[in-house]
Design an enzyme around this catalytic site. Structure first.
Site, mmCIF file in Angstrom:
data_model
loop_
_atom_site.group_PDB
_atom_site.id
_atom_site.type_symbol
_atom_site.label_atom_id
_atom_site.label_comp_id
_atom_site.label_asym_id
_atom_site.label_seq_id
_atom_site.Cartn_x
_atom_site.Cartn_y
_atom_site.Cartn_z
ATOM 1 N N ILE A 148 0.907 -1.156 0.000
ATOM 2 C CA ILE A 148 0.000 0.000 0.000
ATOM 3 C C ILE A 148 0.942 1.200 0.000
ATOM 4 O O ILE A 148 1.532 1.539 1.017
ATOM 5 C CB ILE A 148 -0.945 0.005 1.220
ATOM 6 C CG1 ILE A 148 -1.853 -1.233 1.180
ATOM 7 C CG2 ILE A 148 -1.773 1.293 1.236
ATOM 8 C CD1 ILE A 148 -2.789 -1.363 2.367
ATOM 9 N N PRO A 149 1.122 1.828 -1.173
ATOM 10 C CA PRO A 149 2.247 2.758 -1.378
ATOM 11 C C PRO A 149 2.068 4.143 -0.754
ATOM 12 O O PRO A 149 1.930 5.154 -1.437
ATOM 13 C CB PRO A 149 2.332 2.835 -2.906
ATOM 14 C CG PRO A 149 0.917 2.640 -3.358
ATOM 15 C CD PRO A 149 0.323 1.652 -2.394
ATOM 16 N N CYS A 150 2.142 4.206 0.566
ATOM 17 C CA CYS A 150 1.998 5.482 1.261
ATOM 18 C C CYS A 150 3.113 6.459 0.894
ATOM 19 O O CYS A 150 2.960 7.673 1.074
ATOM 20 C CB CYS A 150 1.940 5.261 2.766
ATOM 21 S SG CYS A 150 3.319 4.328 3.444
ATOM 22 N N HIS A 151 4.217 5.951 0.325
ATOM 23 C CA HIS A 151 5.299 6.846 -0.103
ATOM 24 C C HIS A 151 4.858 7.715 -1.283
ATOM 25 O O HIS A 151 5.494 8.715 -1.580
ATOM 26 C CB HIS A 151 6.559 6.052 -0.461
ATOM 27 C CG HIS A 151 6.374 5.075 -1.564
ATOM 28 N ND1 HIS A 151 5.836 3.815 -1.365
ATOM 29 C CD2 HIS A 151 6.649 5.153 -2.891
ATOM 30 C CE1 HIS A 151 5.802 3.173 -2.523
ATOM 31 N NE2 HIS A 151 6.294 3.960 -3.460
#
Length: 195
Positions: A148-151
């Protein structure tokens, strides 16, 4: 990336619900995954020691009985080699999250590789306009970084803010730069008819 001491559910640490753990070394340091009922419950990366990675997830060393753990390891190794779509199909366990948190995490997962969204944009795409601050709290407690690409979520001005994975904002910058580069290369190959 989850910070266990700050991200709690029902007064207990989220990591307490995992059943099994798997750790492995990569060019980005030690990575570890936590599993619950054969679904990815949590993930961490960028640690100097195996024990540190497992401790972040509240796990223990030992034989992992979850076959999907080896599949995830292979996917992550391909991701590190530049195949950025490798993590798209990883099944994550977010059942213990609130409906609001689930909607934010699902919207974050839809951010295409090579692109970013602001917290406000993520709030809108999750169906909660005006909830940018609450969205930031969900991202801060994301226990599935990379998957889950919170970056890919940035401040209102486009500035990089808030990344709690080992390496902090420098790692966030590195991830975004790398993803943009690989996404541009893939787009160029598709335009030239290369597959």
């Amino acid at each position: 990336m989850i910070e266990p001491e700050k991200c709690q559910s029902g007064g207990r640490l989220l990591m307490a619900s995992a059943d099994d753990w798997h750790a492995f070394r990569t060019s980005w340091g030690w990575m570890a995954s936590a599993w619950r009922e054969d679904q990815l419950f949590a993930f961490t990366f960028g640690h100097r020691r195996k024990a540190d990675a497992l401790q972040t997830l509240g796990g223990t060393s030992g034989q992992c009985a979850v076959t999907e753990a080896a599949v995830l390891e292979k996917s992550l190794r391909r991701y590190l080699s530049g195949n950025l779509a490798e993590l798209d199909d990883v099944s994550v366990d977010i059942r213990d999250c609130t409906p609001f948190q689930q909607s934010v995490l699902q919207a974050c997962r839809r951010i295409p590789c090579g692109e970013v969204r602001t917290y406000a944009e993520l709030a809108v795409s999750s169906g909660h306009p005006g909830a940018a601050r609450a969205v930031g709290n969900v991202m801060r407690c994301n226990r599935h970084p990379l998957i889950i690409p919170c970056h890919r979520v940035v401040g209102a001005s486009g500035k990089l803010v808030g990344y709690s994975a080992p390496g902090g904002l420098e790692r966030k910058r590195e991830l975004l730069t790398r993803e943009r580069l690989f996404a541009e290369q893939a787009s160029t190959c598709q335009q030239k008819g290369k597959h």
